[in-house]
Write a protein that holds these residues in place. Structure first.
Motif, PDB file in Angstrom:
ATOM      1  N   LEU A 231       0.691  -1.305   0.031  1.00  0.00           N
ATOM      2  CA  LEU A 231       0.135   0.155  -0.144  1.00  0.00           C
ATOM      3  C   LEU A 231       0.777   1.209  -0.213  1.00  0.00           C
ATOM      4  N   GLY A 232       0.272   2.398  -0.542  1.00  0.00           N
ATOM      5  CA  GLY A 232       0.898   3.915  -0.618  1.00  0.00           C
ATOM      6  C   GLY A 232       2.164   3.800  -1.542  1.00  0.00           C
ATOM      7  N   ASP A 233       3.273   4.622  -1.226  1.00  0.00           N
ATOM      8  CA  ASP A 233       4.199   4.903  -2.153  1.00  0.00           C
ATOM      9  C   ASP A 233       5.392   4.307  -1.661  1.00  0.00           C
ATOM     10  N   THR A 234       5.308   4.265  -0.306  1.00  0.00           N
ATOM     11  CA  THR A 234       6.925   3.751   0.222  1.00  0.00           C
ATOM     12  C   THR A 234       7.050   2.115   0.353  1.00  0.00           C
ATOM     13  N   GLN A 235       5.997   1.741   0.720  1.00  0.00           N
ATOM     14  CA  GLN A 235       6.117   0.211   0.957  1.00  0.00           C
ATOM     15  C   GLN A 235       6.438  -0.742  -0.231  1.00  0.00           C
ATOM     16  N   PRO A 236       5.777  -0.214  -1.358  1.00  0.00           N
ATOM     17  CA  PRO A 236       5.927  -0.952  -2.652  1.00  0.00           C
ATOM     18  C   PRO A 236       7.332  -0.823  -2.953  1.00  0.00           C
ATOM     19  N   VAL A 237       7.961   0.225  -2.742  1.00  0.00           N
ATOM     20  CA  VAL A 237       9.437   0.382  -3.162  1.00  0.00           C
ATOM     21  C   VAL A 237      10.152  -0.516  -2.107  1.00  0.00           C
ATOM     22  N   GLU A 238       9.931  -0.273  -1.158  1.00  0.00           N
ATOM     23  CA  GLU A 238      10.820  -1.263   0.303  1.00  0.00           C
ATOM     24  C   GLU A 238      10.750  -2.583  -0.413  1.00  0.00           C
ATOM     25  N   TYR A 239       9.417  -3.131  -0.593  1.00  0.00           N
ATOM     26  CA  TYR A 239       9.417  -4.401  -0.941  1.00  0.00           C
ATOM     27  C   TYR A 239      10.103  -4.766  -2.177  1.00  0.00           C
ATOM     28  N   GLY A 240       9.975  -4.027  -3.312  1.00  0.00           N
ATOM     29  CA  GLY A 240      10.638  -4.022  -4.500  1.00  0.00           C
ATOM     30  C   GLY A 240      12.349  -4.367  -4.463  1.00  0.00           C
ATOM     31  N   LYS A 241      12.672  -3.317  -3.582  1.00  0.00           N
ATOM     32  CA  LYS A 241      14.274  -3.204  -3.260  1.00  0.00           C
ATOM     33  C   LYS A 241      14.798  -4.493  -2.761  1.00  0.00           C
ATOM     34  N   LYS A 242      13.908  -4.994  -1.867  1.00  0.00           N
ATOM     35  CA  LYS A 242      14.252  -6.083  -1.039  1.00  0.00           C
ATOM     36  C   LYS A 242      13.988  -7.539  -1.722  1.00  0.00           C
ATOM     37  N   LYS A 243      13.504  -7.230  -2.948  1.00  0.00           N
ATOM     38  CA  LYS A 243      13.038  -8.375  -3.932  1.00  0.00           C
ATOM     39  C   LYS A 243      12.033  -9.347  -3.172  1.00  0.00           C
TER      40      LYS A 243
ATOM     41  N   ILE B  79      -9.925   3.043  -5.050  1.00  0.00           N
ATOM     42  CA  ILE B  79      -9.385   2.177  -4.339  1.00  0.00           C
ATOM     43  C   ILE B  79      -8.551   1.221  -5.530  1.00  0.00           C
ATOM     44  N   ILE B  80      -9.275   0.722  -6.584  1.00  0.00           N
ATOM     45  CA  ILE B  80      -8.487  -0.007  -7.459  1.00  0.00           C
ATOM     46  C   ILE B  80      -7.273   0.713  -8.117  1.00  0.00           C
ATOM     47  N   GLY B  81      -7.605   2.011  -8.313  1.00  0.00           N
ATOM     48  CA  GLY B  81      -6.581   2.771  -9.211  1.00  0.00           C
ATOM     49  C   GLY B  81      -5.384   2.750  -8.174  1.00  0.00           C
ATOM     50  N   SER B  82      -5.599   3.011  -6.772  1.00  0.00           N
ATOM     51  CA  SER B  82      -4.425   3.158  -5.794  1.00  0.00           C
ATOM     52  C   SER B  82      -3.799   1.727  -5.717  1.00  0.00           C
ATOM     53  N   LEU B  83      -4.544   0.584  -5.666  1.00  0.00           N
ATOM     54  CA  LEU B  83      -3.573  -0.691  -5.515  1.00  0.00           C
ATOM     55  C   LEU B  83      -2.814  -0.809  -6.982  1.00  0.00           C
ATOM     56  N   LYS B  84      -3.373  -0.436  -8.125  1.00  0.00           N
ATOM     57  CA  LYS B  84      -2.626  -0.566  -9.456  1.00  0.00           C
ATOM     58  C   LYS B  84      -1.371   0.447  -9.185  1.00  0.00           C
ATOM     59  N   LYS B  85      -1.301   1.563  -8.804  1.00  0.00           N
ATOM     60  CA  LYS B  85      -0.356   2.467  -8.582  1.00  0.00           C
ATOM     61  C   LYS B  85       0.726   1.623  -7.759  1.00  0.00           C
ATOM     62  N   SER B  86       0.126   1.302  -6.556  1.00  0.00           N
ATOM     63  CA  SER B  86       1.248   0.872  -5.699  1.00  0.00           C
ATOM     64  C   SER B  86       1.830  -0.403  -6.282  1.00  0.00           C
ATOM     65  N   GLY B  87       1.067  -1.205  -7.071  1.00  0.00           N
ATOM     66  CA  GLY B  87       1.536  -2.548  -7.561  1.00  0.00           C
ATOM     67  C   GLY B  87       2.607  -2.133  -8.717  1.00  0.00           C
ATOM     68  N   ASP B  88       2.392  -1.009  -9.563  1.00  0.00           N
ATOM     69  CA  ASP B  88       3.406  -0.655 -10.435  1.00  0.00           C
ATOM     70  C   ASP B  88       4.704  -0.173  -9.846  1.00  0.00           C
ATOM     71  N   LEU B  89       4.591   0.444  -8.713  1.00  0.00           N
ATOM     72  CA  LEU B  89       5.791   0.905  -7.944  1.00  0.00           C
ATOM     73  C   LEU B  89       6.563  -0.058  -7.738  1.00  0.00           C
ATOM     74  N   TRP B  90       5.862  -1.205  -7.030  1.00  0.00           N
ATOM     75  CA  TRP B  90       6.512  -2.623  -6.300  1.00  0.00           C
ATOM     76  C   TRP B  90       7.417  -3.210  -7.788  1.00  0.00           C
ATOM     77  N   LEU B  91       6.576  -3.100  -8.972  1.00  0.00           N
ATOM     78  CA  LEU B  91       7.258  -4.096 -10.105  1.00  0.00           C
ATOM     79  C   LEU B  91       8.397  -3.366 -10.568  1.00  0.00           C
ATOM     80  N   ASP B  92       8.279  -1.701 -10.710  1.00  0.00           N
ATOM     81  CA  ASP B  92       9.426  -0.988 -11.087  1.00  0.00           C
ATOM     82  C   ASP B  92      10.779  -1.024 -10.193  1.00  0.00           C
ATOM     83  N   ALA B  93      10.497  -1.232  -8.963  1.00  0.00           N
ATOM     84  CA  ALA B  93      11.387  -1.330  -8.117  1.00  0.00           C
ATOM     85  C   ALA B  93      12.361  -2.779  -7.924  1.00  0.00           C
ATOM     86  N   TYR B  94      11.240  -3.504  -7.941  1.00  0.00           N
ATOM     87  CA  TYR B  94      11.596  -5.051  -7.992  1.00  0.00           C
ATOM     88  C   TYR B  94      12.520  -5.419  -9.166  1.00  0.00           C
TER      89      TYR B  94
END
Length: 444
Positions: free
Chosen positions: A241-253, A426-441
């Protein structure tokens, strides 16, 4: 005369002996085994008392090392009564040169918000309407009666059963909003009366636990959308969720699930399973593990009433299936309403904002209409509810202009949107967070 002078000197000497603390010192005491907090410039050590706190030890722990004045006023309908519990915990005061607010919070904004609260009190906006809540409870009981009359007169055919399930789901959803009112102490002047009726509504009408709800929900209100403090954003690695958690998860793979598709599997996991699976397991296990025997008895009375009513028509297995389907329907209703105000908003780690700013960052409103008020249990006024949890919901619209004016004065965003857009967000926010995760991952 001489003796009076001696007493005055002793009094002054006693007052001078009160320990004085700086914010730097207070902020060190925010540990699991060492908790201090400040209320109206007085410093309290709540380390040992936290586990006796009626709202749960976690909610009071989340405020450790901080000024908890606004949170204290927000959650208690009779602060004077509560002061008697605080008195033995008093260890000192803020030093004269210390600001009343910690961490460079805007003192004028804080003061203006407290003035707004006082204005709301003077306008009697914290006074509940007995007629409103009586009629609300009556319409829930009427829905329950209608469901029984339908199956009694029309039998157990598929159409009747489907209509019956929707009526019962509506009753459950509305009872959920009503227990929320009593849980927040927003109906009666006495806390004990609110607690008693809360146990009746959430226990006998819904089969859940008042203590489980209190300990979970008050954390959400104290620290909304704050990771590790708000249980509502603890998604058990199912969503990011949000903008920071997805990036943290992505960086940590970290890839517990394909988060770039979370906006799609949300429909399969969150709305259909939250109440009938996750909440049911959590509620029952919590009542047993923490020995909430009174809550367990209230919940048992709900299931007894339900099965006595419907086993004669559907049998044991049929009644269980009907109840599961009702929970399934209610869960969809609950998830969409409760998440539309929070998931699209700021979700992050603790930023130590003032009460007004922290609540507005994590919440938004839905445009008012008679249907929206009823459908959401007035949670379309989520901003006002979060600022004033003990205010009866039928008064939110009255305080709303004052809140908007204060937000405009200090440039605090006050967000309001149509119901449909809130669902889409709700859906748009989840998609945005998912995209941030994928980019960081893939790239970080």
């Amino acid at each position: 005369m001489g003796k009076g002078g001696e007493k005055g000197e002793e009094s002054g000497e006693c007052k001078a002996q009160i320990p004085l603390y700086t914010w730097e010192e207070i902020q060190k005491h925010n540990l699991r085994t060492d908790k201090w907090l400040v209320i109206e410039r007085k410093v309290y050590n709540v380390t040992q008392w936290a586990h006796r706190h009626p709202g749960g030890h976690r909610v009071i722990s989340h405020c450790a090392g901080e000024d908890a004045t606004d949170a204290f006023q927000a959650f208690h309908i009779n602060p004077t009564l509560v002061q008697k519990f605080l008195k033995p915990l008093l260890i000192g005061e803020l030093a004269p040169g210390e600001p009343s607010q910690d961490r460079d919070k805007n003192p004028q904004l804080v003061e203006d918000f407290r003035t707004l609260r006082k204005t709301a009190e003077d306008m009697n906006l914290f006074r509940a309407s007995p007629l409103f809540f009586s009629l609300y409870l009556a319409h829930i009981i009427a829905l329950e009666a209608l469901a029984w009359l339908m199956v009694s007169y029309f039998g157990t055919g598929w159409i009747t059963t489907l209509l019956l399930a929707f009526i019962l789901a509506t009753s459950q959803a509305q009872a959920g909003w009503l227990q929320h009112d009593f849980g927040h102490l927003s109906v009666f002047k006495k806390s004990s009366w609110n607690h008693l009726v809360h146990k009746f509504v959430i226990g006998h009408l819904k089969g859940a636990s008042a203590n489980w709800w209190n300990h979970r929900h008050f954390q959400h209100h104290a620290k909304p959308n704050i990771f590790k403090k708000d249980p509502d954003v603890n998604m058990l690695h199912i969503f990011v969720l949000g903008d920071t958690q997805p990036v943290e998860y992505g960086k940590k793979k970290l890839k517990y699930l394909p988060y770039n598709h979370q906006h799609e599997y949300f429909f399969l996991i969150f709305p259909p399973l939250l109440i009938p699976v996750y909440f049911q397991i959590q509620i029952i296990s919590t009542m047993i593990k923490r020995r909430f025997w009174a809550d367990l008895a209230w919940a048992f009375s709900y299931y007894m009433r339900y099965f006595i009513t419907y086993i004669p028509f559907y049998g044991v297995l049929g009644s269980l299936s009907l109840l599961t389907f009702v929970r399934f329907l209610e869960s969809h209703w609950f998830v969409w309403v409760t998440q539309m105000n929070h998931i699209p908003m700021e979700i992050d780690s603790e930023k130590h904002k003032d009460w007004l700013s922290s609540q507005l960052a994590a919440t938004c409103n839905i445009k008012q209409s008679f249907f929206n008020d009823w459908f959401t249990g007035h949670l379309n006024f989520q901003i006002e509810h979060h600022l004033f949890p003990t205010m009866p919901r039928h008064n939110f619209w009255k305080v709303k202009p004052l809140v908007k004016s204060l937000c405009a004065k200090y440039g605090v965003q006050y967000e309001e949107k149509p119901l449909g857009k809130a669902f889409v967000d709700i859906i748009g926010s989840l998609k945005k967070s998912g995209d941030l995760w994928l980019d960081a991952y893939l790239h970080k």
